[in-house]
Design a protein around this motif. Structure first.
Motif, short mmCIF file in Angstrom:
data_model
loop_
_atom_site.label_atom_id
_atom_site.label_comp_id
_atom_site.label_asym_id
_atom_site.label_seq_id
_atom_site.Cartn_x
_atom_site.Cartn_y
_atom_site.Cartn_z
N GLU A 111 1.02 15.02 -8.24
CA GLU A 111 0.25 14.83 -6.35
C GLU A 111 -0.26 14.14 -6.80
O GLU A 111 -0.63 13.36 -5.44
N ILE A 112 -1.09 13.32 -7.56
CA ILE A 112 -1.37 12.14 -7.05
C ILE A 112 -1.80 10.76 -8.30
O ILE A 112 -0.92 10.56 -9.25
N PHE A 113 -0.30 10.03 -7.03
CA PHE A 113 -0.42 7.99 -7.76
C PHE A 113 -1.05 7.63 -8.60
O PHE A 113 -1.92 7.69 -6.76
N THR A 114 -0.80 6.48 -8.48
CA THR A 114 -2.18 5.94 -8.95
C THR A 114 -1.40 4.13 -8.91
O THR A 114 -0.46 4.27 -9.89
N ASN A 115 -1.30 2.68 -8.16
CA ASN A 115 -1.16 1.81 -8.58
C ASN A 115 -1.86 1.38 -8.85
O ASN A 115 -3.05 0.45 -8.18
N SER A 116 -2.48 0.29 -10.61
CA SER A 116 -3.33 -0.88 -11.13
C SER A 116 -2.08 -1.89 -11.05
O SER A 116 -1.35 -1.99 -10.89
N SER A 117 -2.89 -2.81 -10.26
CA SER A 117 -2.03 -4.62 -9.99
C SER A 117 -2.98 -5.46 -9.73
O SER A 117 -4.80 -5.19 -10.32
N ALA A 118 -2.25 -6.15 -9.96
CA ALA A 118 -3.21 -8.06 -9.64
C ALA A 118 -2.18 -8.63 -8.57
O ALA A 118 -1.02 -8.60 -8.85
N SER A 119 -2.63 -10.06 -8.18
CA SER A 119 -1.92 -10.32 -7.13
C SER A 119 -2.70 -11.17 -7.03
O SER A 119 -3.95 -11.81 -6.95
N HIS A 120 -1.48 -12.60 -6.39
CA HIS A 120 -2.40 -13.82 -6.30
C HIS A 120 -2.84 -13.55 -4.37
O HIS A 120 -2.43 -12.93 -3.67
N TYR A 121 -3.24 -14.69 -3.78
CA TYR A 121 -3.71 -14.87 -2.29
C TYR A 121 -2.89 -14.98 -1.54
O TYR A 121 -1.96 -16.03 -1.88
N GLU A 122 -2.35 -14.69 -0.57
CA GLU A 122 -0.95 -14.17 0.46
C GLU A 122 -1.47 -14.24 1.12
O GLU A 122 -1.73 -13.37 1.57
N LEU A 123 -0.80 -14.81 2.50
CA LEU A 123 -1.28 -13.78 3.93
C LEU A 123 -0.53 -12.67 4.08
O LEU A 123 0.58 -13.54 4.11
N CYS A 124 -0.87 -11.71 4.56
CA CYS A 124 -0.56 -10.14 5.09
C CYS A 124 -0.31 -9.91 4.38
O CYS A 124 0.23 -9.06 4.55
N LYS A 125 -0.41 -10.30 2.57
CA LYS A 125 -0.16 -9.31 1.64
C LYS A 125 -0.82 -7.94 2.06
O LYS A 125 0.27 -7.26 1.91
N ALA A 126 -2.09 -7.61 2.04
CA ALA A 126 -2.65 -6.46 2.34
C ALA A 126 -1.89 -5.82 2.54
O ALA A 126 -2.13 -4.53 2.85
N ASP A 127 -1.32 -6.26 4.37
CA ASP A 127 -1.02 -5.29 5.18
C ASP A 127 0.20 -4.59 4.72
O ASP A 127 0.78 -3.93 4.63
N GLN A 128 0.72 -5.29 4.04
CA GLN A 128 2.46 -4.85 3.20
C GLN A 128 2.22 -4.20 2.52
O GLN A 128 2.41 -3.18 2.30
N ARG A 129 1.01 -4.20 1.60
CA ARG A 129 0.99 -3.44 0.37
C ARG A 129 0.51 -1.97 0.88
O ARG A 129 0.49 -1.19 0.37
N LEU A 130 -0.26 -2.27 2.38
CA LEU A 130 -0.86 -0.53 2.85
C LEU A 130 0.83 -0.05 3.63
O LEU A 130 0.77 0.93 3.20
N ASN A 131 1.21 -0.63 3.76
CA ASN A 131 2.87 -0.53 4.72
C ASN A 131 3.58 0.09 3.03
O ASN A 131 3.92 1.72 3.55
N LEU A 132 3.27 -0.62 2.18
CA LEU A 132 4.26 0.52 0.93
C LEU A 132 3.41 1.36 0.59
O LEU A 132 4.20 2.90 0.00
N ILE A 133 2.11 1.32 0.57
CA ILE A 133 1.94 2.92 -0.02
C ILE A 133 2.01 4.05 0.65
O ILE A 133 1.74 5.48 0.27
N LYS A 134 1.53 3.20 2.94
CA LYS A 134 2.52 4.66 3.75
C LYS A 134 3.31 5.48 3.16
O LYS A 134 3.65 6.27 3.46
N SER A 135 4.19 4.35 3.44
CA SER A 135 5.64 4.42 2.92
C SER A 135 6.00 5.49 1.52
O SER A 135 6.35 6.80 1.30
N ALA A 136 5.40 5.04 1.06
CA ALA A 136 5.21 5.77 -0.85
C ALA A 136 4.61 7.66 -0.63
O ALA A 136 5.61 8.33 -0.56
#
Length: 237
Positions: free
Chosen positions: A194-219
């Motif tokens: 029921e609960i999914f967690t995702n730990s990550s590490a990432s370099h700075y990239e323009l608009c990557k936060a939006d892309q990550r949020l879209n992936l979370i919503k899609s999942a």
């Protein structure tokens, strides 16, 4: 009737090989999480040693110092009565894995190795780690003596597994696993997670936060549909 669950996700400013500083920041994040009523604390990928250790991941001292930090976390009263999910490298059967270590009240509940590696662009994870390729397979991991002295455990589960509690079931992913088409959360959702967690590490990239949020919503949308389909199929037979 549903219950309220508070989960703390902690984005920390960790530095490669700064074991003392990384430890202090992890401890502070756990304190803040508990103050806000969280029962589960999730930290970033490889937070104990730092993500960018490069070829220092090949050195035995990196593994040793990571376990020394884990020992201090287990011993601290700050980590009591909250599930702590921390990231560190671990050697299992002479193979090095990028892992999550989940523990509660001085007991390690499970060690979950990363299954899908980031090995493109500026990422070179296959240079330092092996992916865990055994689907739904769990093995016995023999803890180092320094950890055994704290937990009283000799062996703990290591592999592709989830955490089941009285109230819910929790599954964990790591960074690249969310970005891949065969994300583990799809199968885990069919297994009742029921609960999914995702730990990550990432370099700075323009608009990557939006892309990550879209992936979370899609999942989130996808697993709800998958669970609905699974429930309907169960009722048909």
């Amino acid at each position: 009737m549903g219950r309220k669950i508070v989960i703390a996700t902690c984005s920390l400013n960790q530095w490669a090989l700064d074991f003392d500083g990384n430890f202090e920041r992890i401890m502070k994040s756990i304190e803040i999480a508990k103050e806000n009523g969280a029962k589960y604390r999730l930290g970033p990928e490889l937070e104990i040693c730092g993500y960018g250790c490069a070829d220092h991941f090949h050195e035995s001292d990196t593994l040793l110092h990571s376990f020394e930090v884990l020992k201090k976390l287990l011993e601290s009263p700050v980590t009591e009565d909250i599930i702590c999910d921390v990231g560190m490298p671990i050697m299992h059967h002479n193979v090095r894995y990028n892992c999550r270590v989940i523990f509660l009240n001085r007991q390690i509940l499970l060690i979950r190795p990363k299954k899908l590696m980031a090995n493109h662009g500026m990422y070179r994870e296959m240079r330092w780690f092996a992916p865990w390729t055994k689907f739904r397979a769990v093995e016995e991991y023999f803890l180092p003596r320094m950890i055994q002295q704290v937990t009283g455990q000799e062996i703990v589960p290591f592999g592709d597994c989830v955490l089941s509690t009285k109230d819910t079931c929790i599954g964990t992913e790591m960074c690249e696993e969310l970005w891949c088409p065969s994300s583990p959360h799809s199968q885990m959702s069919l297994d009742g997670v029921e609960i999914f967690t995702n730990s990550s590490a990432s370099h700075y990239e323009l608009c990557k936060a939006d892309q990550r949020l879209n992936l979370i919503k899609s999942a989130t949308s996808k697993v709800n549909k998958l669970r609905t389909i699974s429930t309907k199929n169960d009722k048909m037979f």
